[in-house]
Design a protein around this motif. Sequence first.
Motif, PDB file in Angstrom:
ATOM      1  N   SER A   1       0.723  -1.270  -0.136  1.00 28.65           N
ATOM      2  CA  SER A   1       0.016   0.073   0.041  1.00 28.65           C
ATOM      3  C   SER A   1       0.760   1.211   0.222  1.00 28.65           C
ATOM      4  O   SER A   1       0.470   2.315  -0.173  1.00 28.65           O
ATOM      5  N   TYR A   2       2.137   1.342   0.301  1.00 29.58           N
ATOM      6  CA  TYR A   2       2.862   2.287   0.315  1.00 29.58           C
ATOM      7  C   TYR A   2       2.977   3.013  -1.180  1.00 29.58           C
ATOM      8  O   TYR A   2       3.340   4.136  -1.260  1.00 29.58           O
ATOM      9  N   ILE A   3       2.653   2.123  -2.111  1.00 37.98           N
ATOM     10  CA  ILE A   3       2.718   2.673  -3.249  1.00 37.98           C
ATOM     11  C   ILE A   3       1.725   3.894  -3.798  1.00 37.98           C
ATOM     12  O   ILE A   3       1.993   4.778  -4.600  1.00 37.98           O
TER      13      ILE A   3
ATOM     14  N   PRO B   1       1.853  -0.044  -9.925  1.00 37.14           N
ATOM     15  CA  PRO B   1       3.166   0.941 -10.952  1.00 37.14           C
ATOM     16  C   PRO B   1       4.472   0.348 -10.395  1.00 37.14           C
ATOM     17  O   PRO B   1       4.663   0.441  -9.162  1.00 37.14           O
ATOM     18  N   SER B   2       5.255  -0.217 -11.332  1.00 33.72           N
ATOM     19  CA  SER B   2       6.639  -0.632 -10.635  1.00 33.72           C
ATOM     20  C   SER B   2       7.415   0.538 -10.263  1.00 33.72           C
ATOM     21  O   SER B   2       7.568   1.657 -10.762  1.00 33.72           O
ATOM     22  N   MET B   3       8.015   0.074  -9.066  1.00 34.01           N
ATOM     23  CA  MET B   3       8.951   1.323  -8.366  1.00 34.01           C
ATOM     24  C   MET B   3      10.256   1.573  -9.248  1.00 34.01           C
ATOM     25  O   MET B   3      10.805   2.607  -8.939  1.00 34.01           O
ATOM     26  N   GLY B   4      10.773   0.693  -9.994  1.00 32.76           N
ATOM     27  CA  GLY B   4      11.583   0.895 -10.751  1.00 32.76           C
ATOM     28  C   GLY B   4      11.452   1.947 -11.874  1.00 32.76           C
ATOM     29  O   GLY B   4      12.160   2.980 -12.198  1.00 32.76           O
ATOM     30  N   LEU B   5      10.136   1.254 -12.613  1.00 33.14           N
ATOM     31  CA  LEU B   5       9.971   2.243 -13.893  1.00 33.14           C
ATOM     32  C   LEU B   5       9.140   3.669 -13.435  1.00 33.14           C
ATOM     33  O   LEU B   5       9.432   4.334 -14.526  1.00 33.14           O
TER      34      LEU B   5
ATOM     35  N   PHE C   1      11.432  -9.005 -18.105  1.00 34.22           N
ATOM     36  CA  PHE C   1      12.185  -9.861 -17.332  1.00 34.22           C
ATOM     37  C   PHE C   1      12.013  -9.633 -16.002  1.00 34.22           C
ATOM     38  O   PHE C   1      12.076 -10.505 -14.991  1.00 34.22           O
ATOM     39  N   ASP C   2      11.277  -8.394 -15.489  1.00 35.58           N
ATOM     40  CA  ASP C   2      10.833  -8.215 -13.903  1.00 35.58           C
ATOM     41  C   ASP C   2       9.677  -9.065 -13.959  1.00 35.58           C
ATOM     42  O   ASP C   2       9.642  -9.887 -12.928  1.00 35.58           O
ATOM     43  N   THR C   3       8.722  -9.221 -14.888  1.00 38.12           N
ATOM     44  CA  THR C   3       7.412  -9.770 -14.543  1.00 38.12           C
ATOM     45  C   THR C   3       7.738 -11.597 -14.653  1.00 38.12           C
ATOM     46  O   THR C   3       7.309 -12.130 -13.739  1.00 38.12           O
TER      47      THR C   3
ATOM     48  N   GLY D   1      10.535 -12.902 -14.156  1.00 34.46           N
ATOM     49  CA  GLY D   1      11.285 -13.327 -12.563  1.00 34.46           C
ATOM     50  C   GLY D   1      10.322 -13.501 -11.784  1.00 34.46           C
ATOM     51  O   GLY D   1      10.278 -14.171 -11.153  1.00 34.46           O
ATOM     52  N   THR D   2       9.692 -12.451 -11.592  1.00 37.68           N
ATOM     53  CA  THR D   2       8.683 -12.231 -10.374  1.00 37.68           C
ATOM     54  C   THR D   2       7.967 -13.511 -10.464  1.00 37.68           C
ATOM     55  O   THR D   2       7.376 -13.992  -9.280  1.00 37.68           O
ATOM     56  N   LEU D   3       7.039 -13.728 -11.443  1.00 35.82           N
ATOM     57  CA  LEU D   3       6.167 -14.635 -11.734  1.00 35.82           C
ATOM     58  C   LEU D   3       6.785 -16.301 -11.353  1.00 35.82           C
ATOM     59  O   LEU D   3       6.317 -16.965 -10.523  1.00 35.82           O
TER      60      LEU D   3
ATOM     61  N   ILE E   1       2.908  -0.720 -15.314  1.00 38.27           N
ATOM     62  CA  ILE E   1       2.419  -1.680 -14.102  1.00 38.27           C
ATOM     63  C   ILE E   1       3.204  -2.878 -14.071  1.00 38.27           C
ATOM     64  O   ILE E   1       3.585  -3.287 -15.092  1.00 38.27           O
ATOM     65  N   SER E   2       3.473  -3.414 -13.141  1.00 38.34           N
ATOM     66  CA  SER E   2       4.317  -4.712 -12.867  1.00 38.34           C
ATOM     67  C   SER E   2       3.430  -5.633 -11.864  1.00 38.34           C
ATOM     68  O   SER E   2       2.822  -5.073 -11.033  1.00 38.34           O
ATOM     69  N   THR E   3       3.911  -7.055 -12.091  1.00 37.51           N
ATOM     70  CA  THR E   3       3.339  -7.861 -10.991  1.00 37.51           C
ATOM     71  C   THR E   3       4.339  -7.651  -9.870  1.00 37.51           C
ATOM     72  O   THR E   3       5.516  -7.896  -9.906  1.00 37.51           O
ATOM     73  N   TYR E   4       3.808  -7.592  -8.543  1.00 33.09           N
ATOM     74  CA  TYR E   4       4.544  -7.016  -7.393  1.00 33.09           C
ATOM     75  C   TYR E   4       5.170  -8.018  -6.692  1.00 33.09           C
ATOM     76  O   TYR E   4       4.354  -9.156  -6.325  1.00 33.09           O
ATOM     77  N   VAL E   5       6.252  -8.031  -6.264  1.00 36.33           N
ATOM     78  CA  VAL E   5       7.237  -9.082  -5.620  1.00 36.33           C
ATOM     79  C   VAL E   5       6.915  -9.127  -4.348  1.00 36.33           C
ATOM     80  O   VAL E   5       6.691 -10.269  -3.717  1.00 36.33           O
ATOM     81  N   GLU E   6       5.796  -8.205  -3.805  1.00 31.82           N
ATOM     82  CA  GLU E   6       5.334  -8.025  -2.352  1.00 31.82           C
ATOM     83  C   GLU E   6       4.266  -9.172  -2.177  1.00 31.82           C
ATOM     84  O   GLU E   6       3.668  -9.294  -1.160  1.00 31.82           O
ATOM     85  N   SER E   7       3.754  -9.835  -3.536  1.00 34.48           N
ATOM     86  CA  SER E   7       2.489 -10.644  -3.619  1.00 34.48           C
ATOM     87  C   SER E   7       3.004 -11.880  -2.714  1.00 34.48           C
ATOM     88  O   SER E   7       2.210 -12.564  -2.363  1.00 34.48           O
TER      89      SER E   7
ATOM     90  N   SER F   1      17.368  -4.414  -8.721  1.00 32.87           N
ATOM     91  CA  SER F   1      16.390  -4.684  -9.955  1.00 32.87           C
ATOM     92  C   SER F   1      16.429  -6.121 -10.163  1.00 32.87           C
ATOM     93  O   SER F   1      17.217  -6.870 -10.191  1.00 32.87           O
ATOM     94  N   ILE F   2      15.233  -6.542 -10.180  1.00 35.97           N
ATOM     95  CA  ILE F   2      14.942  -8.044 -10.388  1.00 35.97           C
ATOM     96  C   ILE F   2      15.552  -8.184 -11.930  1.00 35.97           C
ATOM     97  O   ILE F   2      16.089  -9.170 -12.305  1.00 35.97           O
ATOM     98  N   ALA F   3      14.884  -7.287 -12.814  1.00 33.77           N
ATOM     99  CA  ALA F   3      15.571  -7.582 -14.432  1.00 33.77           C
ATOM    100  C   ALA F   3      17.017  -7.451 -14.607  1.00 33.77           C
ATOM    101  O   ALA F   3      17.428  -8.537 -15.325  1.00 33.77           O
TER     102      ALA F   3
HETATM  103  N1  GUN Z   1       8.457  -7.229  -9.399  1.00 29.10           N
HETATM  104  C1  GUN Z   1       8.264  -6.133  -8.754  1.00 29.10           C
HETATM  105  N2  GUN Z   1       7.870  -5.638  -7.511  1.00 29.10           N
HETATM  106  C2  GUN Z   1       7.911  -4.334  -7.138  1.00 29.10           C
HETATM  107  N3  GUN Z   1       7.507  -4.156  -6.133  1.00 29.10           N
HETATM  108  C3  GUN Z   1       7.726  -2.754  -6.216  1.00 29.10           C
HETATM  109  N4  GUN Z   1       8.214  -2.321  -7.133  1.00 29.10           N
HETATM  110  C4  GUN Z   1       8.519  -3.377  -7.986  1.00 29.10           C
HETATM  111  C5  GUN Z   1       8.842  -3.734  -9.243  1.00 29.10           C
HETATM  112  O1  GUN Z   1       9.184  -2.879  -9.996  1.00 29.10           O
HETATM  113  N5  GUN Z   1       8.877  -4.991  -9.670  1.00 29.10           N
END
Ligand code: GUN
Length: 433
Positions: A32-34, A79-83, A257-259, A261-263, A304-310, A390-392
């Motif tokens: 939720s910090y996002i 939304p991806s924190m890196g992007l 590659f972020d998505t 890797g995360t998946l 938008i990215s699939t979040y690693v926090e999941s 960075s995951i990617a």
């Molecule tokens: N996979 C992934 N999780 C995140 N959680 C916060 N930012 C990100 C991101 O850029 N990618």
Amino acid sequence: MTFLFKVLGFDPKQMKLRTEIIAGATTFLTMSYILAVNPAILASTGMDKGALFTATALASAIATFLLAFMAKLPFAQAPSMGLNAFFAYTLCQAMGYTWQHSLAIMLIEGFAFILITFLNVREMILSSIPYNLRFAISAGIGMFIAFIGLKNAGIIVAKEATFVGLGAFTPTCIIGVIAILLSGVLMANNIKGSLFWSIIITTIIGIPMGVTKFSDGWLPLAMPQDISPIFCKFNFAGLLSLKTLLVVFSLLLVNIFDTLGTLMGLADKTGIMLQDGSIPRVKEAMMSDAIGTTVGAALGSSTISTYVESASGVAEGGKSGVTSFTVGLLFVLALFLSPIFMIIPSAATSGALVMVGVLMLDSVKKINLQDISESFPAFITMITMVLCYSIADGVCLGILAYVIIKICTKKWKDINLTLCILSILFILYFINN
Ligand SMILES: Nc1nc2[nH]cnc2c(=O)[nH]1
């Protein structure tokens, strides 16, 4: 219940509704910090901050609903924190694009991602990633997410001489330490919802310590803010250039590659990865990510990215689309309850993030550590994922190291054409960046 199975993959024989909902709430609280951070970063480009809050919540809700219904997986998107940093600091500040140009670039990238997913290029990439690297990606993500937690709480800080080091003993740091210890102790005692309770309890402890802050005249309810200043405000003029093409290529590579890797990491943790390393409904997951990015750009948000926090919800037992549906619902609710979600200090979520790191480290034992040509690229994947933040980058450098060491040890049967093409693309990407 058959309805829930059909639309969200909820199987009452193997899953509990309460567990799925708590898992969704946990994932939501850890990410939720996002809602606060994304508007703050993107507003530095001149975009309206109130509108950005609405865009962030709506884009996250829509993308997560898409994932719940299309892929029926317990993961969330935002939304991806890196992007978002790339959008604000690279595209707008360093390269001179306006935010309207940058939104148009995000839209183009979203459409390209949809096309790539539709053409099954992603399946080719996924099946080409070596077995040991998949587990290294999972373990690397675990350490990366724990690092985010430690950094958010100010336990690990930047140091000039050593890059990183222990932070000062501030109230935020104390809340972080309490959150980590509480999460660990509750989980070791098999308490259901341990990560969720650790976030709630430490947020409350943070009130007398001044870490959980209330603004003047704080009320728990607020009306959604007007999105019109940034809604569909694309500017495509002058975008037809090599410079923009390289930007879209870089964005696409990082996003894919972020998505992926995360998946892979999340699927391994959820226990749904199949024997051959494939992930059920991964195409739908990638497609919801790609559509999410396109819709997000229309709303005024970066990629938008699939979040690693999941992984925090997965650790709480989330297994189906009910978990992600709950996250989506909470993002909608956040449009009205923003003041409540805004008071959760990020230090309170650090316990959940560190415990996810502990759980994801499990994958290390599946890596073949006897063969250096396997353990070396696995190690490069894990360490660079954390140190490059960075995951990617971790995935790209790990694959590059794999291909190079396999060529240099003449283990030709371990490499394939897709890996070689990817390696050339990664080299171009790193040179360009
Ligand atoms: N996979 C992934 N999780 C995140 N959680 C916060 N930012 C990100 C991101 O850029 N990618």
